[in-house]
Design a protein around this motif. Sequence first.
Motif, mmCIF file in Angstrom:
data_model
loop_
_atom_site.group_PDB
_atom_site.id
_atom_site.type_symbol
_atom_site.label_atom_id
_atom_site.label_comp_id
_atom_site.label_asym_id
_atom_site.label_seq_id
_atom_site.Cartn_x
_atom_site.Cartn_y
_atom_site.Cartn_z
ATOM 1 N N ILE A 1 3.961 -0.891 3.748
ATOM 2 C CA ILE A 1 3.237 0.388 3.751
ATOM 3 C C ILE A 1 4.246 1.500 3.523
ATOM 4 N N GLU A 2 3.920 2.351 2.572
ATOM 5 C CA GLU A 2 4.780 3.490 2.282
ATOM 6 C C GLU A 2 3.908 4.737 2.219
ATOM 7 N N VAL A 3 4.284 5.756 2.968
ATOM 8 C CA VAL A 3 3.590 7.036 2.955
ATOM 9 C C VAL A 3 4.474 7.995 2.164
ATOM 10 N N VAL A 4 3.922 8.581 1.107
ATOM 11 C CA VAL A 4 4.675 9.539 0.299
ATOM 12 C C VAL A 4 4.081 10.918 0.535
ATOM 13 N N ALA A 5 4.895 11.805 1.112
ATOM 14 C CA ALA A 5 4.452 13.164 1.423
ATOM 15 C C ALA A 5 5.073 14.148 0.441
ATOM 16 N N PHE A 6 4.226 14.978 -0.148
ATOM 17 C CA PHE A 6 4.703 16.034 -1.034
ATOM 18 C C PHE A 6 3.786 17.233 -0.882
ATOM 19 N N GLY A 7 4.201 18.373 -1.413
ATOM 20 C CA GLY A 7 3.410 19.592 -1.258
ATOM 21 C C GLY A 7 3.203 19.882 0.220
ATOM 22 N N PRO A 8 2.034 20.384 0.595
ATOM 23 C CA PRO A 8 1.775 20.697 2.004
ATOM 24 C C PRO A 8 1.853 19.477 2.930
ATOM 25 N N GLY A 9 1.792 18.278 2.369
ATOM 26 C CA GLY A 9 1.873 17.065 3.181
ATOM 27 C C GLY A 9 3.208 16.866 3.867
ATOM 28 N N VAL A 10 4.265 17.531 3.382
ATOM 29 C CA VAL A 10 5.580 17.350 4.013
ATOM 30 C C VAL A 10 5.619 17.905 5.433
ATOM 31 N N ASP A 11 4.652 18.755 5.784
ATOM 32 C CA ASP A 11 4.614 19.303 7.149
ATOM 33 C C ASP A 11 4.648 18.198 8.203
ATOM 34 N N LEU A 12 4.042 17.067 7.899
ATOM 35 C CA LEU A 12 4.018 15.946 8.835
ATOM 36 C C LEU A 12 5.419 15.447 9.147
ATOM 37 N N PHE B 1 8.299 6.336 5.329
ATOM 38 C CA PHE B 1 7.787 7.674 5.051
ATOM 39 C C PHE B 1 8.752 8.362 4.095
ATOM 40 N N ASP B 2 8.253 8.684 2.901
ATOM 41 C CA ASP B 2 9.062 9.364 1.890
ATOM 42 C C ASP B 2 8.723 10.842 1.900
ATOM 43 N N ILE B 3 9.753 11.679 1.801
ATOM 44 C CA ILE B 3 9.548 13.124 1.731
ATOM 45 C C ILE B 3 10.088 13.620 0.394
ATOM 46 N N VAL C 1 -4.655 5.194 9.357
ATOM 47 C CA VAL C 1 -4.773 4.126 8.360
ATOM 48 C C VAL C 1 -3.547 3.221 8.417
ATOM 49 N N ALA C 2 -2.365 3.805 8.467
ATOM 50 C CA ALA C 2 -1.137 3.000 8.543
ATOM 51 C C ALA C 2 -1.142 2.134 9.800
ATOM 52 N N ASN C 3 -1.530 2.713 10.914
ATOM 53 C CA ASN C 3 -1.575 1.975 12.180
ATOM 54 C C ASN C 3 -2.602 0.836 12.114
ATOM 55 N N ILE D 1 0.857 -1.195 0.000
ATOM 56 C CA ILE D 1 0.000 0.000 0.000
ATOM 57 C C ILE D 1 0.886 1.236 0.000
ATOM 58 N N VAL D 2 0.539 2.207 -0.830
ATOM 59 C CA VAL D 2 1.177 3.511 -0.751
ATOM 60 C C VAL D 2 0.091 4.514 -0.374
ATOM 61 N N LEU D 3 0.342 5.248 0.692
ATOM 62 C CA LEU D 3 -0.583 6.277 1.162
ATOM 63 C C LEU D 3 -0.060 7.633 0.690
ATOM 64 N N GLN D 4 -0.862 8.316 -0.102
ATOM 65 C CA GLN D 4 -0.481 9.628 -0.619
ATOM 66 C C GLN D 4 -0.865 10.691 0.404
ATOM 67 N N LEU D 5 0.087 11.549 0.739
ATOM 68 C CA LEU D 5 -0.193 12.658 1.648
ATOM 69 C C LEU D 5 0.258 13.953 0.978
ATOM 70 N N SER D 6 -0.717 14.683 0.467
ATOM 71 C CA SER D 6 -0.406 15.942 -0.207
ATOM 72 C C SER D 6 -1.182 17.096 0.417
ATOM 73 N N ASP D 7 -1.658 16.899 1.620
ATOM 74 C CA ASP D 7 -2.508 17.874 2.299
ATOM 75 C C ASP D 7 -1.869 18.274 3.614
ATOM 76 N N GLY D 8 -1.869 19.559 3.912
ATOM 77 C CA GLY D 8 -1.295 20.047 5.158
ATOM 78 C C GLY D 8 -2.283 20.056 6.313
ATOM 79 N N ASP D 9 -3.522 19.655 6.061
ATOM 80 C CA ASP D 9 -4.557 19.648 7.075
ATOM 81 C C ASP D 9 -4.235 18.617 8.156
ATOM 82 N N ALA D 10 -4.291 19.018 9.403
ATOM 83 C CA ALA D 10 -3.944 18.137 10.526
ATOM 84 C C ALA D 10 -4.849 16.903 10.586
ATOM 85 N N ARG D 11 -6.125 17.064 10.237
ATOM 86 C CA ARG D 11 -7.035 15.912 10.254
ATOM 87 C C ARG D 11 -6.651 14.880 9.195
#
Length: 152
Positions: free
Chosen positions: A73-84, A105-107, A58-60, A40-50
């Motif tokens: 499991i791989e989480v890929v953060a880009f754009g505002p998602g890198v805040d995490l 977790f990829d940044i 989801v990963a947990n 599974i790859v989880l895309q994180l491109s949102d800076g929203d805390a929720r």
Amino acid sequence: MMRAQLFRAVLLTLLAWTAVPPAFAQPVPLQDKPFAEHRIVLQLSDGDARKQALVLSVANNLLKAYDPDKIAIEVVAFGPGVDLLLSGSERRKQVESLIAQGVRFDICLNTVDTIEREMGKRPEFIPAATPVQVGVGQILFLAENGYTVVRP
């Protein structure tokens, strides 16, 4: 005359582009999880805390539902998602706990470079995060290699 100049400019651009070493945009190699039955790859491109909390949840939950050796499991953060993944993130301990359990977790370094240009200072990110040059490129690479893309 104008047409010749345009042709020359396009030709020079193409030549310059082909001179870029192919390793520059290479994705990070796949995780070494030989017994993984699910990827599974989880895309994180949102800076929203929720949204960030949802990705962590989801990963947990996936780790609880499947043996950690049976799921990659791989989480890929880009754009505002890198805040995490920034060092000062309030969710840093959660991220590091998931990393310790085998979640990667990829940044996106393109995003980090953009932040540096805009802010005048390179942001520090969690050392355990895996830097990738192009976040979306990493997602594409993973999808092409059997990962299911999920955007919570």
